[in-house]
Every structure is written in C-alpha cells, then in structure tokens.
Design a protein around this motif. Sequence first.
Motif, short mmCIF file in Angstrom:
data_model
loop_
_atom_site.label_atom_id
_atom_site.label_comp_id
_atom_site.label_asym_id
_atom_site.label_seq_id
_atom_site.Cartn_x
_atom_site.Cartn_y
_atom_site.Cartn_z
N GLN A 297 0.84 -1.20 0.00
CA GLN A 297 0.00 0.00 0.00
C GLN A 297 0.88 1.25 0.00
O GLN A 297 1.98 1.23 0.52
CB GLN A 297 -0.82 0.05 1.29
CG GLN A 297 -2.04 -0.83 1.30
CD GLN A 297 -2.76 -0.72 2.63
OE1 GLN A 297 -2.59 0.24 3.37
NE2 GLN A 297 -3.57 -1.73 2.94
N LYS B 133 3.64 4.48 -5.37
CA LYS B 133 3.03 5.16 -6.51
C LYS B 133 2.44 4.17 -7.52
O LYS B 133 1.87 4.56 -8.51
CB LYS B 133 4.03 6.13 -7.15
CG LYS B 133 5.18 5.51 -7.89
CD LYS B 133 5.96 6.62 -8.60
CE LYS B 133 7.08 6.04 -9.43
NZ LYS B 133 7.91 7.10 -10.04
N SER C 236 0.42 1.60 -6.27
CA SER C 236 -0.72 0.98 -5.58
C SER C 236 -2.02 1.14 -6.38
O SER C 236 -2.83 0.22 -6.46
CB SER C 236 -0.91 1.59 -4.19
OG SER C 236 0.28 1.51 -3.46
N GLN C 237 -2.18 2.31 -6.97
CA GLN C 237 -3.41 2.60 -7.71
C GLN C 237 -3.56 1.68 -8.93
O GLN C 237 -4.61 1.07 -9.13
CB GLN C 237 -3.41 4.08 -8.14
CG GLN C 237 -4.68 4.56 -8.79
CD GLN C 237 -5.90 4.39 -7.89
OE1 GLN C 237 -5.80 4.51 -6.67
NE2 GLN C 237 -7.06 4.08 -8.48
N SER C 238 -2.49 1.53 -9.70
CA SER C 238 -2.60 0.69 -10.90
C SER C 238 -2.77 -0.78 -10.51
O SER C 238 -3.40 -1.55 -11.23
CB SER C 238 -1.39 0.88 -11.83
OG SER C 238 -0.20 0.73 -11.12
N ALA D 167 -4.50 -1.75 -7.83
CA ALA D 167 -5.91 -1.85 -7.45
C ALA D 167 -6.80 -1.94 -8.70
O ALA D 167 -7.74 -2.72 -8.74
CB ALA D 167 -6.30 -0.65 -6.59
N GLU D 168 -6.45 -1.16 -9.73
CA GLU D 168 -7.24 -1.18 -10.97
C GLU D 168 -7.10 -2.52 -11.68
O GLU D 168 -8.09 -3.09 -12.16
CB GLU D 168 -6.79 -0.05 -11.90
CG GLU D 168 -7.32 1.30 -11.47
CD GLU D 168 -6.57 2.46 -12.11
OE1 GLU D 168 -5.85 2.24 -13.11
OE2 GLU D 168 -6.70 3.59 -11.59
N VAL E 139 -1.71 -4.19 -0.54
CA VAL E 139 -2.90 -3.63 -1.20
C VAL E 139 -4.08 -4.58 -0.98
O VAL E 139 -3.92 -5.81 -1.10
CB VAL E 139 -2.63 -3.44 -2.71
CG1 VAL E 139 -3.90 -3.03 -3.45
CG2 VAL E 139 -1.52 -2.42 -2.93
#
Lengths: 140, 110, 102
Positions: free
Chosen positions: C42, C45, C47-49, C51-52, C77
């Motif tokens: 988590q 930079k 983490s977002q991709s 999660a997607e 994550v």
Amino acid sequence: MDNDDDQVVKKFMYMNRKAPYGTIYALESLEVVLIAAAFDQDVSLVFADDGVYQLTNSQSTDDIGMKNFSPTYSALGDYDIKKIYIEKESLDERGLTLEDLQALTYEDEDDDWAEKDSIHLVSREELAEVIDQQDVVFSF
Amino acid sequence: MAIEVDGQSYETDEEGYLADLNQWRPELATAMAIADGAPLEEHHWEVINFLREYYEEYQIAPAVRVLTKAIGKKLGKDKGNSKYLYELFPYGPAKQACKYAGLPKPTGCV
Amino acid sequence: MSMLHTVNKSPFERNALESCIRLAKAGSSVLLMEDGVIAAMQGTKYSQSMAEAMANISFYVLGPDLKARGLSEGNVVEGVKVVDYNGFVDLTVAHDSVQSWL
C-alpha cells in the motif's frame, strides 16, 4: 578521524539504489564499504530509489534461506561512517517514512562519545548538491 | 578439513575456520589453541567472548581497528591497543581470535 | 486456459509488472515474488494501478519475500493474497501454465 597532515582525504560516496536480497548489489556494497573504511577517507552512504528498502526495520530472512545482513548497518558507526543520506522523495514514492527504517548512530569521539544520529533525510535537490561535492561516487 | 573434539568431528575450511558457526562450543576454541601451541587463558577468553557478542549483534566480525577501539571501551584502555591484542593473538587478533570464536574470517582480511 | 504470471522485479526498477498487467488476460493470476513484492505494498506510486488491475486479475504475493524485506503482510494492497512456498506450488498446479516476466 586521524589523518596524517600529508595524506589526501577524498570524498567517497556509496550510492545504494537496489532493494536487498533480490540482487547481490546491497550486500556487495556493504562489504565494500566495510573494507574501504580502513582507508580513512571521507565516506558517505546514500540510500535512494529501492535502496531505501535496505534499511527497513524487522527484516527476517529465515524463510528465504539467506543471511539477514540488516543488523550490520548498525555497525557502520563503529567504522567511522557517520554520514548516511536518505532521499525523502524515494521514501514518499514508496509510502515509507523514517519510522519504517532502522535508526543509525555513531559515537562522537570529540564530544565525550555522545551518541549522534548518522541519518540525514535530504530532498532530491539537497542530495544532488551533496553528490556534486564528491570526488568519487560508487554506484550499487 | 575438520577438527576432532571429544570424538566428534567439526568441518572447517582450509584455514581452520569453522564451517558452521552454530556448531561452536568453548571446547573447540580450547582445542584450536592447543593445536596452535598456545593454550587459552582468561584474557584470551575476554576477547573471544567479545567477538561472539559482536557477531551476534552485527552479523560481522569487526575489523582490527574497530575491535581495538571497542575492546578499549569495554575492557579498559590498557587492553584497547593493538600491542596488547597482538600479544594475546600473535597471528593477528582479528584472524586468530575469530577462528577460535568460530566466526568467519573478518571482512577485508586476506 | 488459465495462466499464472510471476513477476520478480520491483516496479520502480523495471516495467515487467506493467507489461505483465497489460498483456495478461482477464481471469489469469499474477504472483509477485523476490523484489516484485514491492508492488504489493500500500501507499506506493503503483498501488493505484495494482488496485485497478485487480478488477480482472487475481494477485498473490510471496510472504517469505515480504518478510525478508521488512514489509508487513498487513500493509499489502487490499485483495492481494499472501502465500507461502506451498501456496506457490498450489498456484502452479491450479493453472495450466506459468509465465515468468523477467
């Protein structure tokens, strides 16, 4: 550091940019630093990019069958290595703070062996400045 | 190579350093020192025990310079000099004492 | 046909994970190991991709490699499953083939 007057002291920097264990770089760098410490130069270490993972707290390598060399970083003070730079942006990008890293100290001979912090948290800009002042930068 | 103590065999490298530091026992140090012709006394043990504690904490055998300084701090100034340590361990305090302590050869020692 | 993809490089160092996510078919699995475990954390930079990508791909991370690097299993994550070496073997058996992204 005791230096003869006629001895040239150079600024040596060790740049650590890789996570430990996945590759041999982190351990190799540490060994070179410990060996080279005998030469009484002006030594500093940088931990930037994935190199910041070398200093994480509570590493435990029992399950991967490799030697955990993270305790050795706390011996750096004994080897008169007192300047350890950590790039703040590298921590930020990884969701880490100094709290996630081990504390590193040295005992100041000129101040009644007072324990002092070796770690300097620096911005990218400040780090660029320190790198610029070096005579030699070793990259790991 | 191997060293025999009390009927048990312990593997060492070609220079006599113990292969597995977890196998170390005080009797091994005693046997190595007798084989080298200089039995251990209390002053030797102070250094050997110090090295084992240092390794336990930092996972390395300290360089001679670091050992000398640390011994001086722990055991007193009169012992924290290379003359004292070389008298105890004529083959080199780091190399010889580390061997007796069951530690790997210090980083940087040839 | 289900495929197990393994990624052993840090996303900060190489684009192996990025390529893997781009080319892995929906329904396949990705196991993060060695320096690849960094992507499972988590607050990075990436983490977002991660999660997607999880909408179509199941993510696993090798626990022993997290522990070695001082990374806490509690900080991965959400949705990434932590497995040990036995879990790695089970994953290998459960998929038709294994693709390593070096």
